[in-house]
Design an enzyme around this catalytic site. Structure first.
Site, PDB file in Angstrom:
ATOM      1  N   LEU A 352      -0.295 -10.414   5.385  1.00 27.54           N
ATOM      2  CA  LEU A 352       1.013  -9.899   5.802  1.00 27.54           C
ATOM      3  C   LEU A 352       1.002  -8.383   5.943  1.00 27.54           C
ATOM      4  O   LEU A 352       0.255  -7.690   5.248  1.00 27.54           O
ATOM      5  CB  LEU A 352       2.091 -10.323   4.809  1.00 27.54           C
ATOM      6  N   CYS A 353       1.864  -7.886   6.813  1.00 32.69           N
ATOM      7  CA  CYS A 353       1.883  -6.460   7.138  1.00 32.69           C
ATOM      8  C   CYS A 353       2.805  -5.676   6.213  1.00 32.69           C
ATOM      9  O   CYS A 353       3.820  -5.114   6.631  1.00 32.69           O
ATOM     10  CB  CYS A 353       2.285  -6.259   8.595  1.00 32.69           C
TER      11      CYS A 353
END
Length: 426
Positions: A352-353
């Site tokens: 995930l960013c």
């Protein structure tokens, strides 16, 4: 060892993963999968049936793991299901659970949901007095399904505040300090025929679990003096037996819990009450594990980072509350065999960013290379059911294993599935 507290050995997980690869269920394009030991789940249900009186309804908490095919396996093994939302009532029905064996516990039931639950014949545990009034105005002269009142025993919290639900100001149930109001409610409403208690789902010591049940059970005699003998027909103990996620944690066997209940509250097992349990975590957590391919390994400053395909999307609590939630980790090679050799410090990061997507920081593991597998233990409960849609990654493949037999419990989501999820209509 009792299968109630049994955990998955790395060697056994490796054998299952290699079989999944050989059978083409975990293909070259599969980045991650969750595995659930169906035999272990059935064994735990069998132990519940053995330890509790015949006829006890063991309603497994759907929120712990809502995969319909897993719920179906539970129902086929004799379980009922506990629903914390009306959507979970529908999941229970989809899994083939008879309405009379579904327990509806949401603290925010709407008028329409209550009406539908009553029409279906679902068991209902009322959370507050306003909800009680709604039911009273809905049923008229008809005989409703079994309706109980959730009482907060106010025994205090455990070691994890976010999963403690029996503090004095908990949002759940009617506080037991309002005893007179509880007794008056049973006297005024003949359809109210059961009591319900739950104190937390992790971090509660055995004595506090038992004390919570004892405090609510103490209401029974007072209710029946006011409303008539035999008025309380059922008692719902909830769940809450903790899981040992760390090797040093002390697991609580089901036998110890039942023995403590019998010692403290012998009347609970006298045979004149229909008992209900709502275990979820204790049934599922250590029956499930996950495997993710390692996509990249890179150096960042002084840290070696291994990028995998499961992170804060699956292990929300682990990422955000790492001091409270733990999962043991192992490394398998690209063929799924346990990896030995030299160890090194590595930080496991998810896909995930955002910077908090870290599963393990600077932990010692066998050297990890791209293409290896990272094995995450004890993810059978409160993981997939809490899946985060951040970055819109699809749900992973879910496989069941039962001895030598493997089955698909849920296919992985494709990009098209995710687009459909976020679209105006499907």
């Amino acid at each position: 060892m009792s299968r109630w507290i049994e955990r998955t050995r790395v060697e056994d997980a490796s054998a299952v993963l290699r079989r999944a690869i050989a059978e083409g269920l975990f293909s070259k394009d599969t980045t991650a999968a969750l595995f659930h030991d169906l035999g272990r789940v059935r064994a735990r249900l069998a132990e519940l049936a053995e330890r509790f009186p015949e006829g006890t309804l063991h309603a497994v908490a759907i929120k712990a793991n809502p995969v319909v095919e897993l719920l179906r396996a539970l129902v086929q093994a004799g379980a009922g299901l506990e629903a914390a939302s009306f959507e979970e009532v529908r999941l229970a029905l989809a899994a083939g659970c008879p309405a009379s064996r579904i327990v509806f516990d949401s603290p925010a039931k709407t008028r329409d949901e209550l009406a539908q639950a009553l029409a279906l014949g679902v068991r209902i545990n009322i959370d507050n007095m306003d909800e009680l009034d709604r039911i009273a105005s809905s049923i008229g002269a008809s005989e409703p399904p079994l309706v109980g009142l959730r009482v907060n025993p106010q025994v205090g919290g455990g070691s994890i505040a976010l999963t403690s639900v029996a503090t004095r100001s908990s949002k759940f149930g009617v506080p037991i300090e309002r005893r007179a109001e509880i007794l008056a409610a049973f006297e005024a409403h003949p359809f109210l025929r059961a009591l319900h208690v739950h104190v937390g789902s992790q971090g509660m010591p055995l004595d506090r679990l038992v004390e919570g049940v004892a405090r609510v059970f103490s209401l029974r005699d007072d209710i029946e003096r006011r409303a008539g003998r035999g008025r309380v027909r059922a008692f719902d103990l909830g769940g809450g037996l903790p899981v040992a996620y760390r090797p040093e944690d002390e697991a609580i066997p089901l036998s110890a819990y039942v023995d403590a209940l019998k010692g403290r509250i012998p009347g609970l097992f006298a045979g004149d009450l229909g008992l209900v349990t709502e275990f979820g975590r204790a049934i599922h957590a250590t029956a499930g594990w996950a495997a993710s391919r390692v996509e990249y390994v890179k150096q960042a400053g002084d840290e070696r980072l291994a990028v995998i395909h499961l992170g804060a999307d699956l292990l929300v609590r682990r990422a955000y509350r790492p001091d409270e939630w733990h999962h043991e980790i192992a490394v398998l090679d690209a063929e799924g065999r346990p990896k030995g050799g030299p160890t090194e410090r590595v930080t496991l990061v998810g896909p995930l960013c955002f910077s908090g997507d870290v599963i393990a920081h600077n932990t010692v593991l066998p050297r990890i290379d791209p293409g290896d597998f990272v094995l995450l233990h004890d993810v059978g409960a409160y993981t997939l059911g809490m899946w985060s849609r951040h970055c819109s990654r699809g749900l992973p493949l879910v496989l069941g294993h039962d001895g030598d037999e493997l089955s698909v419990l849920k296919e992985h989501e494709t990009p098209d599935d995710v687009v459909a999820f976020w679209s105006k209509s499907r």
